[in-house]
Each structure stands twice: as C-alpha cells, then as structure tokens.
Design a protein around this motif. Structure first.
Motif, PDB file in Angstrom:
ATOM      1  N   UNK A 407       0.765  -1.225   0.054  1.00 54.02           N
ATOM      2  CA  UNK A 407       0.043   0.048   0.013  1.00 54.02           C
ATOM      3  C   UNK A 407       0.821   1.214  -0.090  1.00 54.02           C
ATOM      4  N   UNK A 408       1.951   1.294   0.968  1.00 55.89           N
ATOM      5  CA  UNK A 408       2.791   2.584   0.907  1.00 55.89           C
ATOM      6  C   UNK A 408       3.451   2.527  -0.567  1.00 55.89           C
ATOM      7  N   UNK A 409       3.665   1.644  -1.166  1.00 57.27           N
ATOM      8  CA  UNK A 409       4.579   1.586  -2.483  1.00 57.27           C
ATOM      9  C   UNK A 409       3.580   2.063  -3.395  1.00 57.27           C
ATOM     10  N   UNK A 410       2.260   1.815  -3.559  1.00 56.85           N
ATOM     11  CA  UNK A 410       1.233   2.346  -4.336  1.00 56.85           C
ATOM     12  C   UNK A 410       1.073   3.827  -4.204  1.00 56.85           C
ATOM     13  N   UNK A 411       1.150   4.236  -2.949  1.00 58.34           N
ATOM     14  CA  UNK A 411       0.807   5.749  -2.389  1.00 58.34           C
ATOM     15  C   UNK A 411       2.038   6.536  -3.149  1.00 58.34           C
ATOM     16  N   UNK A 412       3.135   5.875  -2.788  1.00 62.22           N
ATOM     17  CA  UNK A 412       4.497   6.457  -3.379  1.00 62.22           C
ATOM     18  C   UNK A 412       4.634   6.719  -4.801  1.00 62.22           C
ATOM     19  N   UNK A 413       4.316   5.763  -5.427  1.00 61.29           N
ATOM     20  CA  UNK A 413       4.037   5.838  -7.178  1.00 61.29           C
ATOM     21  C   UNK A 413       3.248   6.922  -7.471  1.00 61.29           C
ATOM     22  N   UNK A 414       1.857   6.742  -6.929  1.00 56.65           N
ATOM     23  CA  UNK A 414       0.885   7.902  -7.135  1.00 56.65           C
ATOM     24  C   UNK A 414       1.573   9.205  -6.947  1.00 56.65           C
ATOM     25  N   UNK A 415       2.067   9.487  -5.729  1.00 59.41           N
ATOM     26  CA  UNK A 415       2.973  10.717  -5.594  1.00 59.41           C
ATOM     27  C   UNK A 415       3.842  11.061  -6.661  1.00 59.41           C
ATOM     28  N   UNK A 416       4.899  10.343  -7.020  1.00 54.04           N
ATOM     29  CA  UNK A 416       5.748  10.139  -7.952  1.00 54.04           C
ATOM     30  C   UNK A 416       5.149  10.594  -9.124  1.00 54.04           C
ATOM     31  N   UNK A 417       4.222   9.905  -9.749  1.00 61.12           N
ATOM     32  CA  UNK A 417       3.502  10.237 -11.005  1.00 61.12           C
ATOM     33  C   UNK A 417       2.801  11.714 -11.219  1.00 61.12           C
ATOM     34  N   UNK A 418       2.095  12.026  -9.982  1.00 59.23           N
ATOM     35  CA  UNK A 418       1.834  13.519  -9.928  1.00 59.23           C
ATOM     36  C   UNK A 418       2.906  14.402 -10.209  1.00 59.23           C
ATOM     37  N   UNK A 419       4.015  14.313  -9.458  1.00 59.08           N
ATOM     38  CA  UNK A 419       5.390  15.337  -9.468  1.00 59.08           C
ATOM     39  C   UNK A 419       5.767  15.119 -10.855  1.00 59.08           C
ATOM     40  N   UNK A 420       5.914  13.953 -11.475  1.00 58.42           N
ATOM     41  CA  UNK A 420       6.279  13.662 -12.856  1.00 58.42           C
ATOM     42  C   UNK A 420       5.691  14.460 -13.923  1.00 58.42           C
ATOM     43  N   UNK A 421       4.404  14.702 -13.744  1.00 56.71           N
ATOM     44  CA  UNK A 421       3.324  15.272 -14.733  1.00 56.71           C
ATOM     45  C   UNK A 421       3.759  16.579 -14.757  1.00 56.71           C
ATOM     46  N   UNK A 422       3.999  17.240 -13.450  1.00 55.75           N
ATOM     47  CA  UNK A 422       4.383  18.606 -13.373  1.00 55.75           C
ATOM     48  C   UNK A 422       5.754  19.093 -13.851  1.00 55.75           C
ATOM     49  N   UNK A 423       6.706  17.996 -14.022  1.00 54.41           N
ATOM     50  CA  UNK A 423       7.972  18.428 -14.608  1.00 54.41           C
ATOM     51  C   UNK A 423       7.846  18.248 -15.933  1.00 54.41           C
ATOM     52  N   UNK A 424       7.040  17.268 -16.252  1.00 53.47           N
ATOM     53  CA  UNK A 424       6.854  17.205 -17.727  1.00 53.47           C
ATOM     54  C   UNK A 424       6.247  18.297 -18.548  1.00 53.47           C
ATOM     55  N   UNK A 425       5.391  18.851 -17.570  1.00 52.86           N
ATOM     56  CA  UNK A 425       4.795  19.990 -18.228  1.00 52.86           C
ATOM     57  C   UNK A 425       5.743  21.133 -18.435  1.00 52.86           C
TER      58      UNK A 425
END
Length: 862
Positions: A407-425
């Motif tokens: 569960x912690x791993x899924x939460x971490x991936x979701x958090x990184x995914x959100x940050x990654x989208x910001x960087x991509x923009x």
C-alpha cells in the motif's frame, strides 16, 4: 564547475598522454614513457591513472589532463577545455564572459595553491626545529615518510611565503583572493601560520588547503576561506567503495591500509557534495565515536541512502587514527566493515526484540516506508531475513506487513506520478519536438531503396556493404548486429554483448554496423557512470544504446536492467536550482523501449544483465588476423569500399521500415520443440521469436500482410533467424562458448603433458595457458572463471585477492547439440508454408530451396 569535471572524466589522462608518447606499465598503479617536453633516452614521464595526474622526474613538469593539453597544444585553459570537450563529443555549453572568467579564475587559484603546497612541503622537509617537530608528530600519529612525500604534507612556519609567491610572479591581491594571506595590524601574514598543512590534491593539483594546529589552543582545523571541499581525491583510489571520516589523519591512516578514504573536516556532509558519491557502490560512515559523531553519522546515512553503512568503532577508540595507533590490525578493521549496518538494519536493531506486539506496527512504520522505496525482492529479503527473525513474526503477521508495504508503495508511485506530470509540463517545447523528430528521406534514392527492400538477399547484401567499409570476416556477427539494431523498432528489442580481446576489433565492427543506420537509430557511449542515462537529454524510445568497452560501469547496471525489463527508467536526481542556489530533487522519466549493445573484454556481465543479452564472440584466430591485415592493406592499395551514396541508401532502408505487428504461426510449435532448460531459456526463447519478428519486419515488402494489418512470418524468416541464432544458442544454453572450450582443452593438454613427463600431481598456471594460446595472462584468468563455475576446470590455488593461481582439468566438455529445430522439421509440421519455399542464406548468399520430395510430401500431407 560541473562541466569541467565532466570533460575531465571523459578524457582519461592515460588516453590523452598516449597521444604524445608511448606508455607502458610501470608497476600496478602507473604508466611510464619518454617525456613529451624534453629529449631523453630513459623514460621519466609517469602517468598516474588513479589520481588522473602526471609528473616528469626529468624536467619537473606535472599536472592534470588540462595542463598536459595546454602545454602540448599551446592553449589557454578555456581553449584546452573546449579542445577536450570536442574530442569527447560533448556539447559545449553557452559560456558567458562571466562563466569564462570564473573558469579561468578557478584554474589560477589551483595554480597558486599548487605552488603554495610545494612551498609548505619544502618547509616540512627542512632542518628547522619546527619541521623536525612536525615530522616526529606525524610519524607518532602513524603517517609514514612515504605518505608525507606522496601526499605533499607541509608546515606553515609563518615566514617566507610572500617572498616565494613574489618570486613566482604572484601578486599580493591574487594571493589574498586565494586565501593564502590575510591582513593583520596592517601587514600581510601567512593564513596558516603555525599549522601542519594537508593539501586536497585533485588530479595532481591542489584545490583546497587544510591546516591543523601544531602546539597552541587555536581551532584544531582551519580551512582556506574559499568554497570548501572534503579532503579527498588523492585518497580516493578509484575503488567502488569509500570510507568517510572526520579528520585528515583518520583518512591517511586508512589510506595507508589500502582503503579509499575522505575526511569531512567536521561531521556534516553538504548537499552539494552528494553528486561526488553517486558513482560509488558503497559508502562507509566512520566518524568519531563521541555523541556528535554518532549523530552526524546517522544524518549522513539519511542523505546517502542504502549504499551507506554505519561503522561502529570498539569501546575506548576515538577515531580511525586512534584505532591504528592503539595497535589494532587491518584485519580487525575489515571485520568492522563486514559488520557495518545500513540505515534500515540500524533502525531494526534500535527496536527491542521483545517490544510490545501492539506497539510493533508503529515502531516498524518508518522501516516499512523505507522498504516501500526498494525493489519488491529486496524489500522482501529485508523483512524475511532481518525483521521476522528479530521479532518472531509468523506467516500471518508477515502477510499483513507485506500488504502495508504494498500500500505504501502504491501511494509513493501515485505521488511520484503527480510530480512527474508537473515536471513534464515544464519541459521546453523544443525538447519535446526533438523527441519525435525524424530524418527526412531523399526522393532521389527511393528507387534504389525499394529495389533493396524487394531483394530476397537483403540481409546478405547489408552484411556485404558493411564488410566493404573495412571489416574482414565476422559475417555472422555483422548480420546479427544489423538485426539487433533494427530490432529497436520492436516492443521487445534484442540486446547483445560483443566479447573479445582489446585488439580484436570489436568496437570497430560495431561502429561500421552503425554506419548503415541513421543517427536517430542509436546512441553511442564510451563507458558510463551510474547516473549517465538519467542526465542525458536525448530520447531513448526505439533507440539502440551502444556502450563501448563495458568494464568500469557496473554502477549503471541497475538502470540498464530497468530500461530493458520495464521499458522505461524513472529516477529522482539532485540538481542545484540556479535561482536559489539550493539543491532540489527532480523526477526524471526516460521512456523506452530500448535495447543495448555492449563491447567488452570480459567473459560475462553482471549475472542479471548477462541473461538479458546474447553473447557474440569475435573471431580471434590467426586466419582472421591475416584477413584483418589484408583488409587494412586495401586502404593503401586503391581498392574501393562502400561509398557515401551506398550508406545513404542503406540508412534510408531503415527509415522506410514500418513497425508493423508480426504474426508467427509456428511460435507455439517452436515452444514445444525447443529445450526447457536452463532457466534462461525463457528469455532466450523470447529473443529467438524477436529475431524472427525483426527478420520479417526487414523483409516486410516481401511478406504477406493479413486483414488485420499484421505481417505473416514465413519459413524463410525462421531459416534466416535460425542460421544466425545458431552462432549463439548452444553457448547460451551451456555457458561453454568456443573461447572457454579452447581454454579447457589447453588445460587438459598441458596437464596430460606434465603427467607424461612424470609429474605426480601436476597443476596448470594461467601463464602457461596464455603462452600456449598467445594471449594475455589476465585474459586467461578472466575466461577461466566460467569454466570453473560449470565444473570443466578445478581451481587448485588462488591468491589472497581471489585471483586464480593454478588449475587442473575438471569434468569432460559435454556435447551440446543444436537446440533449434531444422528448417526441414518445421516444414514437415507446417506443409502449407513449405510450398514454394526459397531463401537466401544470410552469411553465404547461397539460395536454398527445400528438396522437391520434401515439398511434395508436405503438400500431400496437408
């Protein structure tokens, strides 16, 4: 400056120096040759690869790679920087006049500090009472006379420095800016007066100075009032691990025992130093045993992550230098390193093993958060082998904790995914456009390109064109490599490693194969650090990454493996914000799929990478050597090779290929008729199907396209793939390639010869094998390892460092039959596909048709 260090790293001193003089080994750590700056008959020019520096014992000149190029090419430092950057194919950053001035000032500062280092060193080696007292003190602290000389330790008596600098043409204001002088009561005095000097040597030059108090109650250590760096470089000997300590005397004590060590001059690791540790596999933290030291060690492990280990000194020992002074041995210190804990192990051991079960989940929460950041297999290993035994967890409890980590791993991936989208923009639009940019085709070449794509001998002709570029023989390797680079357009491309001795021409072969492809098809790299893939701006998707001379980049293995297995690379990197001048974390995502081609002199890669690659061997026979010599002679004999127009046509062939889906109707049948062992066959079978797929794609204009738009792979695609896979499959299944087999046979021959001559228990030494096969002893030692691991050779004795000293024969070499069905067997199973079968052999160019009787029988049976 990061760019300068990148240029330095891309231009090893031994490579540059060898352009100006012929170098040969002189001991285990240095190279020697005739000085390129003065006439001499006996070599006095010495190159030190470990410290990336050089020194001539004849004329006294020395320095780093920039000094060498500046002197030989008559360049100023900024010019030498650009010269070396261009040599390494590094893009030149746009340097403003302020940037150039900063680079030049940094270099001038190093020049002044290097001169001061020599001055202080001469003062220490003098016959004054202060000099004798300081030498005695250093020797009592365990510093040898040899180390004093090599590390250029010195002493500041407080007199003579200003006059010395004047004699060297150094103005007072420059010395003040460098921090060597300071004003006191209207006079200029030596900044380090009354201190032992420890220079921070980097690549043979001084980048910083540290002074240690001699007798009075001044601050114990004093550094130059310019940007600080840890006391390192000289004491980092290119090893994959380093030990971090507090003071220079601690670092020197461990360095004298053969360890790489650096001193922080305090307890804090600054954020801007972190990139210097990225290439290392392991970082040991061994700070002082007092309370501040222990606290700082925990902070350091937090910053450095799981590559770091906490070293605990015995009771009553203050620091590493004290450990040595109190008579402890190197073996005892080695045991401390073995017992060193990473931050997770430390946290686990801080929880009492009999902790209240109701409180255990809360106590384990920080540990589970750390484990969620690891690969699942590593996290499981920690929990099963560290946590479970300590707290006596049963399977039900283990399962509950695993669920929490997931569960912690899924939460971490979701958090990184959100940050990654910001960087991509935030990415620059031109970079996004460049990712999809394709080379334009030349309409004038379309006719010839189409002729090639319709030619049944397409792959044979491609190999012939590459050979005309100057490659002798290597017909199978050339065509396999051609298909492997072509496979970049697949969803699951093929990777390979070309193995051979340093003079076998493996890199040359790969370079010539790449000449048949447009630049967008590949990315060529010479060596690679752990983070190199992360920092490159070029897109990786559907490109072949070629890494020449594989050794020395083991730290990048995990990133390579991730790109191959996951199809993308996600990483967090530390970067300095130009506006705030602070280090920040940025998420980088590199999309695949990507395949790799390595060249190496070693027998095997890291095990998890080895099974992801097909191994190709260079032909190292005397016959091939003659062929290579004759090919070289053609360049001086007016014999024409492939023209630039020909290369342009072949590059356009690649641009015309469409990434169509490929249907292989006989794939299930092949699965049932190929071996199920060893385990790596799971990956090798996928590579076989990918090879058939890429052959069909290459011949796509000659293949049937179904209603669903997919190409239909025929028997000829299997025939071509099988003829080439036959070069690698047997060795892949048994780990016994032709080179290993030749070594094993030579071990048996020498062993039997000695028995015939009356030796009762003969042994065979690597040097004897090397002499018989006319290869380097080091090569024999490397290639014996696979033979030992499969039991064909037995090790009789080894050196203390684990090198093979002598061997004897082991098991008999097993006979390995071809693991792949013949084309005739496949034709009998699929008679409809066999009708009218015709193919061109990819290596010989011969036309092959199935026998009329077999074809007739197949049609009748259908």
């Amino acid at each position: 400056m990061e760019f300068k260090e990148g240029v330095r790293e891309a231009n090893p001193i031994e490579e540059i120096a060898s352009q100006y003089t012929q170098l040969s080994k002189d001991g285990s750590r240095r190279l020697k040759g005739l000085c390129p700056f003065h006439t001499e008959t006996e070599a006095s020019f010495v190159v030190y690869p470990e410290t990336q520096s050089w020194h001539c014992f004849g004329c006294g000149r020395d320095g780093d790679v920039f000094d060498l190029v500046m002197a030989r090419e008559n360049l100023l430092f900024p010019e030498a920087l650009c010269w070396l950057a261009k040599r390494a194919n590094m893009p030149l950053p746009s340097l403003s006049p302020d940037d150039l001035r900063h680079v030049e000032e940094e270099r001038v500062t190093e020049d002044i500090l290097s001169l001061a280092t020599e001055f202080y060193h001469q003062q220490l080696m003098g016959d004054t009472p202060l000099a004798r007292w300081c030498r005695d003190y250093l020797q009592k602290r365990g510093v040898t006379s040899e180390s004093i000389q090599e590390l250029k330790l010195g002493v500041a008596s407080g007199s003579g420095l200003l006059d010395f600098l004047h004699s060297q043409g150094i103005k007072e204001e420059i010395a003040l800016r460098a921090g060597l002088l300071k004003e006191r009561n209207g006079k200029l005095v030596d900044f380090f007066k009354g201190r032992i000097i420890f220079p921070c040597l980097r690549h043979g030059r001084t980048s910083w100075l540290i002074g240690r108090v001699v007798r009075n109650n001044l601050p114990k250590y004093l550094g130059l009032p310019i940007p600080k760096s840890p006391y390192m470089s000289t004491l980092m000997m290119g090893q994959p691990a380093v030990i971090i300590v507090e003071g220079p005397l601690d670092a020197i004590a461990l360095w004298q025992w053969g360890y790489s060590a650096i001193a922080l001059i305090g307890t804090a690791i600054k954020d801007e130093w972190l990139p210097q540790f990225e290439k290392l596999d392991r970082v040991y933290i061994c700070l002082d045993s007092d309370a501040p030291g222990k606290e700082a060690a925990l902070v350091a492990t937090e910053k450095l992550g799981l590559k770091s280990r906490l070293v605990r000194l015995p009771e009553g020992v203050d620091d590493p230098a004290d450990f040595v002074e109190k008579g402890h041995t190197r073996e005892e210190f080695e045991q401390l390193l073995v017992e060193a804990q990473d931050i997770i192990e430390y946290q686990i051991n801080q929880i009492p093993h009999d902790v209240d079960r109701l409180r255990l989940p809360d106590r384990l929460r920080p540990i589970m958060e750390r484990l969620s950041e690891l690969e699942p297999a590593k996290a499981e290993a920690y929990f099963r082998h560290r946590v479970a035994p300590r707290f006596g967890l049963n399977e039900r409890e283990l399962s509950a904790y695993r669920s929490t980590i997931s569960q912690l791993r899924r939460e971490l991936r979701q958090k990184l995914k959100g940050e990654g989208n910001k960087v991509q923009e935030k990415m620059q639009p031109e970079l996004l456009e460049a990712k999809h940019e394709q080379e334009k085709t030349d309409p004038a070449l379309s006719g010839k390109v189409d002729e090639l794509l319709q030619n049944p001998a397409l792959l044979y002709l491609a190999g012939g064109m590459i050979q005309r570029l100057g490659v002798a023989g290597e017909g199978a390797n050339i065509r396999l490599l051609y298909l492997i680079v072509t496979s970049r357009i697949l969803t699951n491309p093929i990777s390979a490693t070309l193995k051979g001795e340093s003079a076998s021409g493996k890199s040359y072969v790969v370079e010539k194969v790449l000449a048949a492809f447009p630049p967008s098809a590949y990315l060529a790299i010479t060596g690679m650090s752990r983070q190199a893939l992360v920092y490159r701006e070029e897109p990786f998707a559907h490109r072949t990454i070629v890494i020449f001379e594989r050794p020395g980049m083991d730290a990048a293995d995990y990133n390579i493996r991730t790109l191959q297995s996951e199809g993308k690379l996600v990483f967090e990197v530390a970067e300095k914000n130009a506006e705030t001048n602070r280090w920040e974390t940025r998420r980088v995502e590199k999309e695949g799929p990507t395949n790799f081609i390595f060249t190496t002199t070693g027998p095997e890669l890291y095990p998890e990478n080895e099974t992801r690659h097909w191994s190709l061997l260079m032909d190292e026979s005397p016959r091939q050597t003659l062929a290579a010599k004759l090919e070289s002679a053609k360049r001086y004999h007016r014999e024409n090779g492939s023209t630039e127009e020909e290369l342009a046509i072949w590059r356009q062939v690649q641009m015309e290929l469409k990434p169509l889906k490929v249907h292989i109707p006989y794939a299930p049948w092949l699965a049932e008729h190929t071996p199920n062992r060893p385990l790596r066959m799971r990956r090798d079978f996928n590579r076989l199907l990918a090879l058939i797929e890429v052959v069909a794609l290459l011949y796509q204009k000659q293949r049937h396209v179904g209603e669903d738009g997919a190409l239909e792979a025929g028997l000829s695609d299997y025939f071509i793939a099988r003829e080439l896979a036959d070069q690698v499959f047997p060795a892949s299944l048994s780990r016994i390639n032709k080179k290993v087999e030749a070594l094993v046979q030579e071990v048996e021959r020498i062993y039997q010869d000695k028995k015939t001559k009356g030796e009762e228990t003969p042994v065979v030494k690597p040097g004897e094998i090397a002499s018989a096969l006319d290869v380097a002893t080091g090569s024999v030692s490397r290639w014996l390892r696979p033979a030992v691991e499969v039991g064909l050779v037995e090790v009789v004795s080894e050196t203390a460092k684990g090198y093979i000293r002598s061997v004897r024969p082991g098991n008999v070499i097993p006979k390995v039959s071809n693991a792949l069905p013949t084309i005739e067997e496949l034709a009998e199973a699929f008679p409809v596909l066999a009708s009218g079968f015709k193919a061109i052999h990819p290596i010989t160019g011969e036309e092959l048709t199935l026998e009329e009787e077999l074809t007739a029988a197949c049609v009748k049976n259908s």
